[in-house]
Enzyme design. Structure first.
Site, short mmCIF file in Angstrom:
data_model
loop_
_atom_site.label_atom_id
_atom_site.label_comp_id
_atom_site.label_asym_id
_atom_site.label_seq_id
_atom_site.Cartn_x
_atom_site.Cartn_y
_atom_site.Cartn_z
N ASP A 76 0.81 -1.24 0.00
CA ASP A 76 0.00 0.00 0.00
C ASP A 76 0.84 1.28 0.00
O ASP A 76 0.60 2.19 -0.78
CB ASP A 76 -0.89 0.14 1.24
N ASP A 128 11.70 -4.64 -2.22
CA ASP A 128 11.00 -4.18 -1.03
C ASP A 128 11.10 -5.35 -0.05
O ASP A 128 10.45 -6.37 -0.22
CB ASP A 128 9.55 -3.82 -1.39
N ALA A 154 10.82 -6.09 3.44
CA ALA A 154 10.33 -6.17 4.83
C ALA A 154 10.44 -7.58 5.41
O ALA A 154 10.78 -7.75 6.58
CB ALA A 154 8.88 -5.69 4.90
N HIS A 190 -10.57 2.42 6.31
CA HIS A 190 -10.70 1.34 7.29
C HIS A 190 -10.19 1.72 8.68
O HIS A 190 -10.65 1.18 9.67
CB HIS A 190 -9.98 0.08 6.78
#
Ligand SMILES: *Cc1c(COP(=O)(O)O)cnc(C)c1O
Length: 459
Positions: free
Chosen positions: A125, A214, A216, A449
């Site tokens: 996101d 990326d 993570a 959300h």
């Protein structure tokens, strides 16, 4: 007899937690407008809202905090962190940042421009946000198989070489780099194989483009390579991470996941031009180059965390626990995204709550029911999270509607996992009686959300 599995650590410090009554939870959830983000942590018994920044540090990490050097420039802590990163990745340039999205902001300020196209597997996101915020396009080239929740394949996070090749044929002159997210978070913590990383590298080389990881959950990805990809069973995790990153030009990292710290991140690269280009943005947004957004002591804790979490035993303990929850759900017949990923189980809510119409948000309803059942806080990754179509303003019902149970690292024991599975089974057993979901009372225009206010449809 064969000895059973046990954790590769023992517990030195504990944090008491309490289970509430159902009546209390009914009241708290109503006060939170049926949005679990609005609950207080003390109203939660077992917290599975995320695995980000929620892990437990080891005694070595806590000890490392005391050796932190808080010098503004050239701190010892920075060099200790940089040495570990270079050892694990081969990257010699390191820029610390306060978390993963800050690493994206700093690097993308240099690399991403209006009209660019950035192909890769499912962009996270914040990654997508930092690309789209610069009026560029995040082009998802994940393999189609990732969308079938019941299909069992070992590397469901892979980039489709065909889709990537096609994207490059069409848009190569607009592509500043290719991005690969390891593991593929959005597809359910699914790993990417070394074979696939090599294919991506080959395509990138043919078009003369750099590759960014990326990263993570790079350590969990390395664990899956060791245990699932042929030829890697006898290689150490650290050898595998070196080989993975040998196929990239650089990385952005949210250290809140596989770094085993509560806050932190960094950029690392072999390219001097990226380092030189990103440098100024680090100073502007984060801080001076040898601390970015981090305390000296936190860089030391991260250096130790990275070292510990690239050891097989630690990863085996973790992934075993996620797989154990999956095995319990198999026993009870509860459908989830298969196979179990590295950091979470994603329950397929519309397959459980078959009487709740999509307009009444099945995954959110299941999230509420699990909290009411046992004080367990999961997270909806579904129709609420998907926001509305920016043009038609209609809800987007075309994706998956999942309840994510993210497992914090080294925090809960398998007894807690038993409670989670039993609570979910109790909800599953009374699924026929759950016929109503929720409707939106108030929502923010974007990222709704976190703050959305809901009410029950049968009230
Ligand atoms: C968490 C995450 C990020 C963002 O990192 P933060 O530390 O939350 O800012 C980026 N990419 C992936 C794959 C992530 O999981």
């Amino acid at each position: 007899m064969k000895l059973p599995f046990a954790e590769s650590w023992k517990i030195k410090m504990v944090e008491p937690i309490h289970i509430s009554t159902r009546q209390e939870r009914e009241q708290w959830l109503a006060e939170a407008h049926y949005n679990v983000f609005q609950l207080k942590a003390e109203q939660v018994y077992i917290d599975l809202i995320t695995d980000s920044g929620t892990g437990a540090m080891s005694d070595r990490q806590w000890a490392a905090l005391m050796t932190g050097d808080e010098s503004y420039a050239g701190a010892d802590s920075f060099f200790r962190l940089k040495d570990v990163i270079t050892r694990l990745t081969g990257f010699e340039y390191v820029i610390p940042t306060h978390q993963g999205r800050a690493a994206e902001n700093v690097l993308f300020s240099y690399l991403v421009h209006e009209g660019d196209i950035i192909p890769g597997n499912s962009h996270f996101d914040t990654t997508k946000g930092h690309i789209e915020g610069r009026k560029a396009i995040a082009l998802d080239c994940t393999i189609d198989e990732a969308r079938d929740t019941q299909l069992e394949i070992p590397f469901k996070g892979n980039v489709s070489p065909e889709k990537l090749e096609k994207a490059m044929q069409e848009y190569a002159d607009r592509v500043p780099f290719i991005i690969v997210t390891i593991t593929n978070n959005t597809a359910g913590g699914q790993p990417v194989s070394l074979q696939n990383l090599r294919e991506v590298r080959a395509i990138a080389d043919r078009y003369g483009k750099p590759v960014l990881f990326d990263s993570a959950r790079f350590a969990e990805n390395a664990y899956f390579i060791k245990t699932r990809e042929s030829g890697y069973a006898d290689r150490s995790i650290k050898e595998i991470t070196r080989e993975m990153f040998g196929l990239a030009d650089g990385m952005t990292m949210s250290a809140k996941k596989d770094g085993l710290v509560n806050m932190g991140g960094f950029i690392a690269t072999r390219r001097e031009d990226w380092y030189e280009g990103a440098k100024g943005y680090c100073v502007q947004f984060e801080g001076y180059l040898t601390y970015g957004g981090m305390n000296g002591r936190d860089m030391d804790a991260l250096a130790v965390g990275l070292d510990e979490n690239t050891e097989f035993d630690n990863l085996y303990t973790r992934i075993h626990q996620v797989a154990y929850l999956a095995q319990k759900l198999d026993e009870y017949g509860i459908p989830y995204q298969r196979p179990a990923g590295g950091h979470a189980i994603f329950v397929d809510a519309p397959k459980v709550l078959t009487h709740v119409p999509q307009e009444e948000f099945p995954a959110q309803t299941l999230t509420m029911e699990l909290y009411l059942e046992a004080g367990i806080r999961g997270c909806e990754i579904g129709y609420l999270l998907a926001d509305r179509d920016p043009v038609t303003r209609e809800n987007r019902f075309n994706g998956l509607d999942l309840l994510r149970l993210a497992i914090p690292r080294r925090v809960y024991t398998d007894n807690h996992i038993n409670v989670i599975a039993a609570a979910l089974k109790n909800v599953y057993d009374r699924r026929e009686s759950i016929t109503h979901g929720v409707r939106i009372v108030w929502e923010a225009p974007l990222m709704r959300h976190f703050t959305v206010k809901l009410e029950r449809c049968n009230s």
